[in-house]
Design an enzyme around this catalytic site. Structure first.
Site, PDB file in Angstrom:
ATOM      1  N   GLU A 130    -123.694 -84.715 -78.037  1.00  0.00           N
ATOM      2  CA  GLU A 130    -123.394 -84.263 -76.673  1.00  0.00           C
ATOM      3  C   GLU A 130    -121.896 -84.026 -76.499  1.00  0.00           C
ATOM      4  O   GLU A 130    -121.474 -83.095 -75.822  1.00  0.00           O
ATOM      5  CB  GLU A 130    -123.876 -85.300 -75.654  1.00  0.00           C
ATOM      6  N   THR A 183    -123.130 -76.304 -70.072  1.00  0.00           N
ATOM      7  CA  THR A 183    -122.873 -77.594 -69.426  1.00  0.00           C
ATOM      8  C   THR A 183    -121.384 -77.788 -69.158  1.00  0.00           C
ATOM      9  O   THR A 183    -120.987 -78.243 -68.079  1.00  0.00           O
ATOM     10  CB  THR A 183    -123.421 -78.744 -70.306  1.00  0.00           C
TER      11      THR A 183
HETATM   12  N1  HSE Z   1    -125.385 -85.234 -66.612  1.00  0.00           N
HETATM   13  C1  HSE Z   1    -125.088 -84.032 -67.313  1.00  0.00           C
HETATM   14  C2  HSE Z   1    -124.585 -83.001 -66.327  1.00  0.00           C
HETATM   15  C3  HSE Z   1    -126.321 -83.553 -68.001  1.00  0.00           C
HETATM   16  O1  HSE Z   1    -125.226 -82.848 -65.290  1.00  0.00           O
HETATM   17  O2  HSE Z   1    -123.560 -82.361 -66.576  1.00  0.00           O
HETATM   18  C4  HSE Z   1    -126.170 -82.278 -68.746  1.00  0.00           C
HETATM   19  O3  HSE Z   1    -127.454 -81.816 -69.132  1.00  0.00           O
END
Ligand code: HSE
Length: 310
Positions: A130, A183
């Site tokens: 990630e 993201t």
């Molecule tokens: N919590 C993260 C975000 C998850 O919302 O940026 C990304 O899938």
């Protein structure tokens, strides 16, 4: 065991009020991966289908997560691993595509090694994938992928994950508009500071949502699925988000929000018939614009990553 084939599930992160801490695991959507021992040391990505992703181990989320695991063993094993990735979850869809690959890779290698690592350790390795994907070692997708069900990231340093129960007969319907939102980009638009008044409302909802899961209280669960902090910013990136939410709630959904960093939109509903109705209504709503989309219906996956064969 020389080779293992697994199902690496999609996940919904945030669950409206729980930015970066809440997540749940899905049953009907996921990638497949085959991981095998190889005489060559290290980690090699040998096949990727369904998406254009880097083959270089250090640039691939599955590769980086695997390297983090091997690093914990000081690379003291006299063989290596080959990874094949069969993507069904589109990168940039908001349903945990990178998390599925990273979690799947470390889960499979752990099995091939005879399970020396615990689930929490696997989450820690998968977070490195990630970090590569979005710049932050978030755990709210990889935790539910590895533990199954609903999870709460209690803290990231030290990493603490709490497994949560689910609501009976809970389904999710996900609509995925075929646009890509990275993201990293949808994190970059969020404010660094939030007004205390909003924070108070938000953490009240997180607490209530956890209580709702523990007491199997669907109406409290529904009442807690509001995001005062992130959704107002990110919903602007998703065409017709407001209309989808309106039609989902009208069709009987318990709640509706942005899945992870979007563009996918999730809804929760309590039984199959309501869920099918929600799927029909949000599809009708989205058909009015010109953006192609997919709709998925899934139960909550309580198991997490599944072994297909070994
Ligand atoms: N919590 C993260 C975000 C998850 O919302 O940026 C990304 O899938």
């Amino acid at each position: 065991m020389k080779e293992i084939k697994i199902f690496a599930p999609a996940t919904i992160a945030n669950i409206s009020c729980g930015f970066d801490v809440l997540g749940c695991c899905l049953d009907a959507i996921g990638d497949e991966m085959i991981v095998r021992k190889s005489p060559d040391k290290g980690v090699k990505i040998t096949k990727i289908t369904g998406a254009t992703l880097p083959y270089e181990t250090k640039n691939n989320v599955a590769g980086v997560a695997a390297l983090a695991l091997l690093d914990a063993l000081n690379f003291e094993i006299d063989y290596g691993f080959e990874i094949e990735i069969y993507k069904n979850i589109k990168p940039g869809s908001g349903i945990g595509s990178s998390a599925a690959s990273a979690a799947g890779s470390v889960f499979a290698i752990n099995q091939l090694l005879g399970k020396p690592f615990s689930k929490i350790e696997l989450v820690a390795f998968a977070r490195e994938g990630e970090r590569l994907a979005c710049g932050s070692p978030i755990a709210d997708n990889v935790a539910p992928a590895i533990f199954g069900g609903f999870t709460l990231v209690k803290s990231t340093n030290p990493l603490k994950i709490i497994e949560l129960p689910t609501i009976d007969e809970l389904y999710t319907t996900i609509i995925h508009p075929q646009i890509e939102i990275k993201t990293a980009d949808s994190r970059a638009i969020l404010p660094n500071d939030i007004p205390l008044k909003k924070a108070v409302k938000q953490w009240a909802n997180v607490g209530a949502l956890i209580h709702a899961l523990h007491t199997n209280n669907a109406s409290l669960f529904a009442d807690s699925l509001t995001d005062y902090i992130v959704e107002p910013y990110r919903s602007k990136l998703i065409p017709d988000f407001g209309l989808v939410k309106e039609s989902a709630l009208k069709a009987g959904a318990l709640g509706c929000g942005i899945s992870g960093s979007g563009p996918s939109i999730f809804t929760f509903s309590k039984n199959k018939q309501v869920t099918e109705n929600v799927a029909i209504e949000i599809s009708k709503t989205y058909s009015k614009n010109k953006i192609p989309f997919h709709v998925y219906v899934s139960k909550i996956n309580l198991e997490g990553i599944k072994i297909i064969n070994s």
